[in-house]
Motif scaffolding. Structure first.
Motif, PDB file in Angstrom:
ATOM      1  N   GLY A   1      -1.435  15.187 -13.440  1.00  0.00           N
ATOM      2  CA  GLY A   1      -0.447  15.153 -12.358  1.00  0.00           C
ATOM      3  C   GLY A   1      -1.051  15.623 -11.044  1.00  0.00           C
ATOM      4  O   GLY A   1      -0.830  15.019  -9.993  1.00  0.00           O
ATOM      5  N   VAL A   2      -1.836  16.698 -11.112  1.00  0.00           N
ATOM      6  CA  VAL A   2      -2.516  17.204  -9.916  1.00  0.00           C
ATOM      7  C   VAL A   2      -3.467  16.149  -9.366  1.00  0.00           C
ATOM      8  O   VAL A   2      -3.515  15.906  -8.156  1.00  0.00           O
ATOM      9  CB  VAL A   2      -3.273  18.519 -10.222  1.00  0.00           C
ATOM     10  N   ALA A   3      -4.216  15.512 -10.249  1.00  0.00           N
ATOM     11  CA  ALA A   3      -5.181  14.490  -9.826  1.00  0.00           C
ATOM     12  C   ALA A   3      -4.480  13.315  -9.150  1.00  0.00           C
ATOM     13  O   ALA A   3      -4.966  12.796  -8.137  1.00  0.00           O
ATOM     14  CB  ALA A   3      -5.994  14.009 -11.029  1.00  0.00           C
ATOM     15  N   PHE A   4      -3.345  12.902  -9.669  1.00  0.00           N
ATOM     16  CA  PHE A   4      -2.620  11.799  -9.045  1.00  0.00           C
ATOM     17  C   PHE A   4      -2.024  12.212  -7.708  1.00  0.00           C
ATOM     18  O   PHE A   4      -1.897  11.397  -6.798  1.00  0.00           O
ATOM     19  CB  PHE A   4      -1.532  11.237  -9.968  1.00  0.00           C
ATOM     20  N   TYR A   5      -1.659  13.471  -7.565  1.00  0.00           N
ATOM     21  CA  TYR A   5      -1.157  13.942  -6.270  1.00  0.00           C
ATOM     22  C   TYR A   5      -2.263  13.869  -5.218  1.00  0.00           C
ATOM     23  O   TYR A   5      -2.058  13.369  -4.118  1.00  0.00           O
ATOM     24  CB  TYR A   5      -0.621  15.372  -6.369  1.00  0.00           C
TER      25      TYR A   5
ATOM     26  N   LYS B   1       0.826  -1.211   0.000  1.00  0.00           N
ATOM     27  CA  LYS B   1       0.000   0.000   0.000  1.00  0.00           C
ATOM     28  C   LYS B   1       0.855   1.254   0.000  1.00  0.00           C
ATOM     29  O   LYS B   1       0.642   2.170  -0.794  1.00  0.00           O
ATOM     30  CB  LYS B   1      -0.923   0.010   1.223  1.00  0.00           C
ATOM     31  N   LYS B   2       1.835   1.301   0.871  1.00  0.00           N
ATOM     32  CA  LYS B   2       2.667   2.493   0.982  1.00  0.00           C
ATOM     33  C   LYS B   2       3.594   2.640  -0.229  1.00  0.00           C
ATOM     34  O   LYS B   2       3.805   3.739  -0.722  1.00  0.00           O
ATOM     35  CB  LYS B   2       3.459   2.463   2.283  1.00  0.00           C
ATOM     36  N   GLY B   3       4.120   1.517  -0.701  1.00  0.00           N
ATOM     37  CA  GLY B   3       4.974   1.573  -1.886  1.00  0.00           C
ATOM     38  C   GLY B   3       4.219   2.068  -3.103  1.00  0.00           C
ATOM     39  O   GLY B   3       4.731   2.851  -3.900  1.00  0.00           O
ATOM     40  N   THR B   4       2.979   1.620  -3.255  1.00  0.00           N
ATOM     41  CA  THR B   4       2.162   2.056  -4.378  1.00  0.00           C
ATOM     42  C   THR B   4       1.779   3.518  -4.239  1.00  0.00           C
ATOM     43  O   THR B   4       1.952   4.321  -5.155  1.00  0.00           O
ATOM     44  CB  THR B   4       0.888   1.193  -4.486  1.00  0.00           C
ATOM     45  N   ALA B   5       1.275   3.889  -3.078  1.00  0.00           N
ATOM     46  CA  ALA B   5       0.779   5.247  -2.876  1.00  0.00           C
ATOM     47  C   ALA B   5       1.890   6.280  -2.834  1.00  0.00           C
ATOM     48  O   ALA B   5       1.736   7.376  -3.371  1.00  0.00           O
ATOM     49  CB  ALA B   5      -0.035   5.316  -1.590  1.00  0.00           C
ATOM     50  N   TYR B   6       2.985   5.951  -2.186  1.00  0.00           N
ATOM     51  CA  TYR B   6       3.992   6.975  -1.936  1.00  0.00           C
ATOM     52  C   TYR B   6       5.204   6.919  -2.857  1.00  0.00           C
ATOM     53  O   TYR B   6       5.848   7.931  -3.053  1.00  0.00           O
ATOM     54  CB  TYR B   6       4.450   6.917  -0.482  1.00  0.00           C
ATOM     55  N   MET B   7       5.511   5.767  -3.417  1.00  0.00           N
ATOM     56  CA  MET B   7       6.656   5.686  -4.319  1.00  0.00           C
ATOM     57  C   MET B   7       6.213   5.752  -5.780  1.00  0.00           C
ATOM     58  O   MET B   7       6.646   6.616  -6.535  1.00  0.00           O
ATOM     59  CB  MET B   7       7.443   4.398  -4.089  1.00  0.00           C
ATOM     60  N   SER B   8       5.357   4.844  -6.165  1.00  0.00           N
ATOM     61  CA  SER B   8       4.944   4.761  -7.564  1.00  0.00           C
ATOM     62  C   SER B   8       4.134   5.972  -7.983  1.00  0.00           C
ATOM     63  O   SER B   8       4.377   6.555  -9.048  1.00  0.00           O
ATOM     64  CB  SER B   8       4.133   3.483  -7.803  1.00  0.00           C
ATOM     65  N   VAL B   9       3.184   6.383  -7.167  1.00  0.00           N
ATOM     66  CA  VAL B   9       2.350   7.533  -7.520  1.00  0.00           C
ATOM     67  C   VAL B   9       3.199   8.804  -7.536  1.00  0.00           C
ATOM     68  O   VAL B   9       3.016   9.665  -8.400  1.00  0.00           O
ATOM     69  CB  VAL B   9       1.133   7.656  -6.578  1.00  0.00           C
TER      70      VAL B   9
ATOM     71  N   GLY C   1     -10.360  19.152  -0.322  1.00  0.00           N
ATOM     72  CA  GLY C   1      -9.231  18.537   0.363  1.00  0.00           C
ATOM     73  C   GLY C   1      -9.545  17.997   1.742  1.00  0.00           C
ATOM     74  O   GLY C   1      -8.640  17.632   2.481  1.00  0.00           O
ATOM     75  N   SER C   2     -10.813  17.923   2.085  1.00  0.00           N
ATOM     76  CA  SER C   2     -11.157  17.462   3.434  1.00  0.00           C
ATOM     77  C   SER C   2     -11.570  15.996   3.473  1.00  0.00           C
ATOM     78  O   SER C   2     -12.087  15.533   4.474  1.00  0.00           O
ATOM     79  CB  SER C   2     -12.294  18.320   3.999  1.00  0.00           C
ATOM     80  N   GLY C   3     -11.342  15.277   2.391  1.00  0.00           N
ATOM     81  CA  GLY C   3     -11.745  13.875   2.326  1.00  0.00           C
ATOM     82  C   GLY C   3     -10.799  12.966   3.075  1.00  0.00           C
ATOM     83  O   GLY C   3      -9.996  13.400   3.891  1.00  0.00           O
ATOM     84  N   SER C   4     -10.897  11.704   2.789  1.00  0.00           N
ATOM     85  CA  SER C   4     -10.064  10.708   3.477  1.00  0.00           C
ATOM     86  C   SER C   4      -9.236   9.959   2.453  1.00  0.00           C
ATOM     87  O   SER C   4      -9.363   8.760   2.296  1.00  0.00           O
ATOM     88  CB  SER C   4     -10.951   9.746   4.269  1.00  0.00           C
ATOM     89  N   GLY C   5      -8.403  10.674   1.746  1.00  0.00           N
ATOM     90  CA  GLY C   5      -7.599  10.088   0.686  1.00  0.00           C
ATOM     91  C   GLY C   5      -6.502   9.185   1.202  1.00  0.00           C
ATOM     92  O   GLY C   5      -6.266   9.060   2.409  1.00  0.00           O
ATOM     93  N   ALA C   6      -5.820   8.552   0.252  1.00  0.00           N
ATOM     94  CA  ALA C   6      -4.753   7.614   0.596  1.00  0.00           C
ATOM     95  C   ALA C   6      -3.480   7.903  -0.187  1.00  0.00           C
ATOM     96  O   ALA C   6      -2.571   7.094  -0.183  1.00  0.00           O
ATOM     97  CB  ALA C   6      -5.223   6.184   0.320  1.00  0.00           C
ATOM     98  N   LEU C   7      -3.428   9.052  -0.858  1.00  0.00           N
ATOM     99  CA  LEU C   7      -2.251   9.343  -1.671  1.00  0.00           C
ATOM    100  C   LEU C   7      -1.419  10.459  -1.032  1.00  0.00           C
ATOM    101  O   LEU C   7      -1.464  10.675   0.169  1.00  0.00           O
ATOM    102  CB  LEU C   7      -2.675   9.672  -3.103  1.00  0.00           C
ATOM    103  N   LEU C   8      -0.636  11.145  -1.828  1.00  0.00           N
ATOM    104  CA  LEU C   8       0.373  12.069  -1.317  1.00  0.00           C
ATOM    105  C   LEU C   8      -0.209  13.266  -0.573  1.00  0.00           C
ATOM    106  O   LEU C   8       0.337  13.692   0.440  1.00  0.00           O
ATOM    107  CB  LEU C   8       1.263  12.518  -2.473  1.00  0.00           C
TER     108      LEU C   8
END
Length: 166
Positions: free
Chosen positions: A77-81, A34-42, A90-97
């Motif tokens: 790029g913004v959407a993937f961030y 999960k962390k590798g996908t969200a924080y490294m790959s993305v 920006g008040s949701g419960s996202g899992a990305l950067l």
């Protein structure tokens, strides 16, 4: 390689910083994926989309919207961030950067416009979004070199929550 090794329960073969996922249980390997996908790959994909935008940028436009492809790539790029779960404010419960920056700012007291609070939006996110907006404007105007400066600053700022999360 990190994500694949975590999925397979094997070791990485980096020059430095290897991990042996054979020693991890299912929960640990799941977190690494999960962390590798969200924080490294993305993270890399955000930079790739911003670079694509700059590659598509045309300095001398002969017609309206000639940098539409560049702006579209920038927006991706913004959407993937941010990710899809952050919501429009920006008040949701996202899992990305974006979410990582907000989580870590509370730990490090780097939230808010002054970067000195434990509540609110991460100063890093505020700064990154200012650069996203400036980059989009620069692409629309055909200021390709200025958009690269925006991309470089975004790349620097995106490193902050990664370091804070270590």
């Amino acid at each position: 390689q990190w994500v694949n090794a975590a999925l397979q329960g094997t070791s990485t073969s980096f020059t430095n910083g290897n991990a042996d996922f054979n020693t991890y249980g299912t929960a640990g390997r799941r977190e690494a994926v999960k962390k590798g996908t969200a924080y490294m790959s993305v993270w890399m994909y955000v930079i790739r989309e911003l670079e694509d935008a700059i590659d598509d940028c045309q300095v001398e436009c002969e017609f309206d919207n000639c940098n539409e492809d560049a702006v579209h790539a920038w927006d991706e790029g913004v959407a993937f961030y941010a990710g899809a779960e952050e919501g429009s404010d920006g008040s949701g419960s996202g899992a990305l950067l974006y979410s990582l920056a907000d989580k870590r700012c509370a730990n490090f007291g780097t939230c808010g416009a002054g970067g000195n609070s434990v509540e609110g939006v991460a100063k890093t996110n505020l700064d990154i979004y200012a650069q996203f907006a400036a980059g989009q404007m620069n692409l629309n105007l055909g200021n390709c070199d200025a958009a690269r400066v925006n991309k470089d600053r975004i790349s620097e700022l995106m490193g902050v929550p990664l370091v804070q999360g270590v």
